[in-house]
Design a protein around this motif. Structure first.
Motif, PDB file in Angstrom:
ATOM      1  N   GLY A 222      32.106 -42.909  14.336  1.00  0.00           N
ATOM      2  CA  GLY A 222      30.129 -43.066  14.775  1.00  0.00           C
ATOM      3  C   GLY A 222      29.886 -42.442  16.335  1.00  0.00           C
ATOM      4  N   TYR A 223      30.287 -42.679  16.996  1.00  0.00           N
ATOM      5  CA  TYR A 223      30.050 -42.664  18.172  1.00  0.00           C
ATOM      6  C   TYR A 223      31.168 -41.209  19.378  1.00  0.00           C
ATOM      7  CZ  TYR A 223      28.628 -47.569  18.058  1.00  0.00           C
ATOM      8  OH  TYR A 223      27.911 -49.050  17.155  1.00  0.00           O
TER       9      TYR A 223
ATOM     10  N   TYR B  71      29.256 -52.057  11.316  1.00  0.00           N
ATOM     11  CA  TYR B  71      30.650 -51.632  11.050  1.00  0.00           C
ATOM     12  C   TYR B  71      31.236 -51.472   9.750  1.00  0.00           C
ATOM     13  CZ  TYR B  71      30.257 -51.352  15.994  1.00  0.00           C
ATOM     14  OH  TYR B  71      29.823 -50.947  17.249  1.00  0.00           O
TER      15      TYR B  71
ATOM     16  N   ALA C  24      27.618 -49.838   1.692  1.00  0.00           N
ATOM     17  CA  ALA C  24      28.083 -51.023   1.928  1.00  0.00           C
ATOM     18  C   ALA C  24      27.408 -51.605   3.126  1.00  0.00           C
ATOM     19  CB  ALA C  24      29.800 -50.595   2.731  1.00  0.00           C
TER      20      ALA C  24
ATOM     21  N   SER D 223      23.932 -51.573   3.915  1.00  0.00           N
ATOM     22  CA  SER D 223      22.964 -51.635   3.025  1.00  0.00           C
ATOM     23  C   SER D 223      23.019 -53.232   2.407  1.00  0.00           C
ATOM     24  CB  SER D 223      21.904 -50.997   2.506  1.00  0.00           C
ATOM     25  OG  SER D 223      22.523 -49.623   1.911  1.00  0.00           O
TER      26      SER D 223
HETATM   27  C1  LIG Z   1      25.182 -47.391  10.276  1.00  0.00           C
HETATM   28  C2  LIG Z   1      26.428 -47.691   9.264  1.00  0.00           C
HETATM   29  C3  LIG Z   1      26.784 -49.562   9.339  1.00  0.00           C
HETATM   30  C4  LIG Z   1      26.083 -47.291   7.465  1.00  0.00           C
HETATM   31  O1  LIG Z   1      26.327 -47.505   6.816  1.00  0.00           O
HETATM   32  P1  LIG Z   1      26.573 -47.220   5.160  1.00  0.00           P
HETATM   33  O2  LIG Z   1      26.585 -48.322   4.656  1.00  0.00           O
HETATM   34  O3  LIG Z   1      27.128 -45.385   5.416  1.00  0.00           O
HETATM   35  O4  LIG Z   1      24.600 -47.447   4.726  1.00  0.00           O
HETATM   36  P2  LIG Z   1      24.055 -47.230   3.482  1.00  0.00           P
HETATM   37  O5  LIG Z   1      25.285 -46.505   2.406  1.00  0.00           O
HETATM   38  O6  LIG Z   1      23.679 -48.417   3.052  1.00  0.00           O
HETATM   39  O7  LIG Z   1      23.313 -46.463   3.763  1.00  0.00           O
HETATM   40  C5  LIG Z   1      21.653 -46.863   3.622  1.00  0.00           C
HETATM   41  C6  LIG Z   1      20.414 -45.905   4.525  1.00  0.00           C
HETATM   42  O8  LIG Z   1      20.215 -45.718   5.101  1.00  0.00           O
HETATM   43  C7  LIG Z   1      20.454 -44.282   5.495  1.00  0.00           C
HETATM   44  N1  LIG Z   1      21.821 -43.450   6.704  1.00  0.00           N
HETATM   45  C8  LIG Z   1      22.962 -44.003   6.113  1.00  0.00           C
HETATM   46  N2  LIG Z   1      23.207 -43.019   6.860  1.00  0.00           N
HETATM   47  C9  LIG Z   1      22.800 -41.853   7.158  1.00  0.00           C
HETATM   48  C10 LIG Z   1      22.777 -41.154   7.417  1.00  0.00           C
HETATM   49  N3  LIG Z   1      24.663 -39.993   7.980  1.00  0.00           N
HETATM   50  N4  LIG Z   1      22.119 -39.997   8.306  1.00  0.00           N
HETATM   51  C11 LIG Z   1      20.793 -40.016   7.505  1.00  0.00           C
HETATM   52  N5  LIG Z   1      20.696 -41.522   6.973  1.00  0.00           N
HETATM   53  C12 LIG Z   1      21.676 -42.232   6.476  1.00  0.00           C
HETATM   54  C13 LIG Z   1      19.928 -43.523   4.092  1.00  0.00           C
HETATM   55  O9  LIG Z   1      18.669 -43.521   4.485  1.00  0.00           O
HETATM   56  C14 LIG Z   1      20.863 -44.247   3.519  1.00  0.00           C
HETATM   57  O10 LIG Z   1      20.487 -44.296   2.343  1.00  0.00           O
HETATM   58  P3  LIG Z   1      20.904 -42.788   1.593  1.00  0.00           P
HETATM   59  O11 LIG Z   1      22.515 -42.854   1.079  1.00  0.00           O
HETATM   60  O12 LIG Z   1      20.631 -43.215  -0.387  1.00  0.00           O
HETATM   61  O13 LIG Z   1      19.779 -41.850   1.347  1.00  0.00           O
HETATM   62  C15 LIG Z   1      27.447 -46.857   9.368  1.00  0.00           C
HETATM   63  O14 LIG Z   1      26.721 -45.207   9.413  1.00  0.00           O
HETATM   64  C16 LIG Z   1      28.001 -47.077  10.661  1.00  0.00           C
HETATM   65  O15 LIG Z   1      29.570 -48.208  10.554  1.00  0.00           O
HETATM   66  N6  LIG Z   1      28.375 -45.785  11.740  1.00  0.00           N
HETATM   67  C17 LIG Z   1      28.734 -46.414  12.844  1.00  0.00           C
HETATM   68  C18 LIG Z   1      29.248 -48.089  14.171  1.00  0.00           C
HETATM   69  C19 LIG Z   1      27.187 -47.686  13.871  1.00  0.00           C
HETATM   70  O16 LIG Z   1      26.526 -46.971  14.459  1.00  0.00           O
HETATM   71  N7  LIG Z   1      26.709 -49.267  13.425  1.00  0.00           N
HETATM   72  C20 LIG Z   1      25.281 -48.895  13.536  1.00  0.00           C
HETATM   73  C21 LIG Z   1      24.899 -49.553  15.114  1.00  0.00           C
HETATM   74  S1  LIG Z   1      25.740 -51.330  15.547  1.00  0.00           S
END
Ligand SMILES: CC(C)(COP(=O)(O)OP(=O)(O)OC[C@H]1O[C@@H](n2cnc3c(N)ncnc32)[C@H](O)[C@@H]1OP(=O)(O)O)[C@@H](O)C(=O)NCCC(=O)NCCS
Length: 156
Positions: free
Chosen positions: A7-8, A77, A87, A89
């Motif tokens: 992610g980072y 995360y 996961a 959301s």
């Molecule tokens: C941010 C994070 C928690 C999202 O978790 P995830 O389980 O992938 O999220 P979801 O599947 O529930 O996504 C929900 C919505 O968010 C948005 N979204 C999620 N990832 C996205 C991406 N890479 N680009 C654009 N929109 C995104 C979309 O609208 C998505 O809906 P869709 O898949 O129907 O289009 C995950 O990417 C992660 O752990 N990232 C690294 C750590 C981080 O950045 N944490 C947040 C800061 S502490």
């Protein structure tokens, strides 16, 4: 940890990401979970029998300028293998429901300014920047604060 590394990447220094050790992270989380703090809560998402992600809350929010009635998402995360499967959301929805049920009026969180993935995710969940900005201690990268009002009428 993989979530940090994937992610980072490109945002936080490569060497720092490569040096992350599972044992250190595990030890830090174990001590956090073993010594529960008032208002702190950790939610876990499970997928196919394994942990797919977690969300850590603090209530009240830790910021000195936090408005009364404001809680904080300290960390969220998801394992990269489970990204875009809902996961994140599901975790955040459960966290927001728990905060609403406890009567919190709003929630804030800090996200790396250049974390486009995280910001797109939180934006989709209704969070907006509240103009606060700070350097993440020790990493030399900026983070911005996002906030969301929690109204009881939002509850299903
Ligand atoms: C941010 C994070 C928690 C999202 O978790 P995830 O389980 O992938 O999220 P979801 O599947 O529930 O996504 C929900 C919505 O968010 C948005 N979204 C999620 N990832 C996205 C991406 N890479 N680009 C654009 N929109 C995104 C979309 O609208 C998505 O809906 P869709 O898949 O129907 O289009 C995950 O990417 C992660 O752990 N990232 C690294 C750590 C981080 O950045 N944490 C947040 C800061 S502490």
């Amino acid at each position: 940890m993989r979530s940090w590394q994937e992610g980072y990447r490109g945002i936080v220094d490569d060497a720092l990401l490569d040096d992350l050790a599972v044992e250190d992270r595990e030890r830090a989380w174990r001590s956090r979970l073993d010594a529960p703090q008032a208002g702190a809560r950790t939610l876990v998402a499970e997928r196919d029998g394994a942990i797919a992600g977690f969300c850590r809350l603090a209530a009240p929010a830790r910021d000195g300028d936090a408005e009364e009635g404001t809680a904080e998402v300290v960390a969220l995360y998801v394992d990269p293998a489970a990204w875009r499967c809902g996961a994140g959301s599901a975790l955040l929805d459960a966290a927001l429901d728990a905060l609403r049920a406890d009567g919190w009026a709003g929630v804030t969180l800090w996200v790396l300014e250049r974390n486009a993935r995280g910001r797109a995710f939180y934006e989709r969940m209704g969070f907006v920047p509240d103009s606060a900005r700070q350097e993440l201690p020790g990493l030399g990268v900026m983070e911005i604060r996002l906030s969301l009002a929690l109204r009881s009428t939002d509850r299903g």
